[in-house]
Scaffold this active site. Structure first.
Site, mmCIF file in Angstrom:
data_model
loop_
_atom_site.group_PDB
_atom_site.id
_atom_site.type_symbol
_atom_site.label_atom_id
_atom_site.label_comp_id
_atom_site.label_asym_id
_atom_site.label_seq_id
_atom_site.Cartn_x
_atom_site.Cartn_y
_atom_site.Cartn_z
ATOM 1 N N LYS A 163 -2.676 16.521 -8.804
ATOM 2 C CA LYS A 163 -1.974 16.299 -10.080
ATOM 3 C C LYS A 163 -1.138 17.517 -10.461
ATOM 4 C CE LYS A 163 -3.205 12.073 -10.657
ATOM 5 N NZ LYS A 163 -2.194 11.004 -10.596
ATOM 6 N N TYR B 54 -8.400 16.415 -6.347
ATOM 7 C CA TYR B 54 -7.664 15.585 -7.312
ATOM 8 C C TYR B 54 -6.824 16.452 -8.234
ATOM 9 C CZ TYR B 54 -6.865 12.280 -11.172
ATOM 10 O OH TYR B 54 -6.282 11.489 -12.147
ATOM 11 N N ASP C 263 0.880 -1.171 0.000
ATOM 12 C CA ASP C 263 0.000 0.000 0.000
ATOM 13 C C ASP C 263 0.916 1.219 0.000
ATOM 14 O OD1 ASP C 263 -1.587 2.195 0.728
ATOM 15 O OD2 ASP C 263 -2.972 0.926 1.856
#
Ligand code: NAI
Length: 240
Positions: A149, A145, A53
């Site tokens: 990025k 998100y 993970d």
């Protein structure tokens, strides 16, 4: 110089989607590929599954070091990522932190671990998965998100400069809309995807994982020996 058969790549998020395509592509070129994911990837010729993970930075670092002990790594692909459409009003600190832990922190510490083993050999190529949302806002409300990025894009630029003296290159690929589970979990339905293609994608189709794998493979290869700090947009013309 171009023979990759005695080298290895470590690819995160390689159980499915873009990461799986990248792993299979790099393996087809002759590398050993360590395919890491929280869901154990299926083995394939040249592909060795690794359970990790990436939000556990120590476990990620240990997995990278262990892989390098088995076959020297010359490529790291930081592909694992999560995304969800979430308006500002309903985002929680916990979900925000998880998103950043996967999409940003794991990329940073993955690079740290890979650089530690690659720098002494003076060669290595690291490729991060950014997104067109590092350049322009996603259609659905995905501020967290898109922020993650944007961070990957800037991290790529900055760390490329930091690692260049050690002989390491760092680049990113910014996919547009690629037909994967992630995309289908965000899109309302097939009609919404069809409309997106018709209105926003000049090349007239969604991307497929192999479109991205090809770009990653080029950046990873010696063909891109003079390319570092770049984010290569692969989006069917969407940002045009
Ligand atoms: P996907 O959801 O199909 O696959 C992501 C993989 O990452 C899965 O196998 C998942 O198990 C793994 N993963 C997630 N969290 C993890 C964790 N904590 N530890 C280890 N593995 C973990 O996603 P997809 O579409 O293949 O995306 C791959 C990358 O490309 C992501 O970074 C994504 O943000 C980026 N991207 C994707 C686009 C798309 O249209 N699909 C567009 C732009 C960027």
């Amino acid at each position: 110089m171009n023979d990759p058969t005695d080298r290895a790549a470590f690819v995160t998020g390689a159980a499915r989607g873009i990461g799986r395509a990248v792993a299979l592509r790099l393996a087809a070129e002759g590398r050993t590929v360590f395919a890491a994911d929280r869901d154990l990837p299926e083995p394939a010729p040249g592909v060795r599954p690794v359970a990790v993970d990436v939000t556990d930075c120590e476990a990620l670092g240990a997995a990278i070091a262990e892989a390098d002990d088995a076959v020297p790594l010359d490529v790291l692909v930081n592909n694992a990522g999560i995304g969800f459409a979430e308006p500002l009003a309903t985002m929680t600190p916990e979900r925000f932190d998880l998103l950043m832990a996967v999409n940003v922190r794991a990329v940073y510490f993955g690079i740290q671990a890979a650089a530690a083993v690659m720098a002494p050999r003076g060669r290595g190529s690291i490729v991060n998965l950014a997104s067109t949302s590092a350049f322009a806002a996603s259609g659905s409300p995905m501020t967290a998100y898109d922020t993650s990025k944007g961070a990957v894009r800037m991290m790529t630029t900055t760390v490329a400069r930091e690692l260049a003296p050690a002989g390491l290159r760092v680049n990113a690929v910014a996919p547009g809309t690629i037909d994967t589970d992630l995309t289908r979990s965000i899109a309302a339905d097939q009609a919404a995807l069809d409309e997106l293609v018709a209105r926003r994608i000049p090349l007239g189709r969604l991307g497929v994982p192999s479109d991205i794998a090809a770009a990653v493979a080029w950046l990873a290869s010696d063909e891109a020996a003079y390319v570092t700090g770049q984010t290569l947009v692969v989006d069917g013309g969407r940002l045009t």
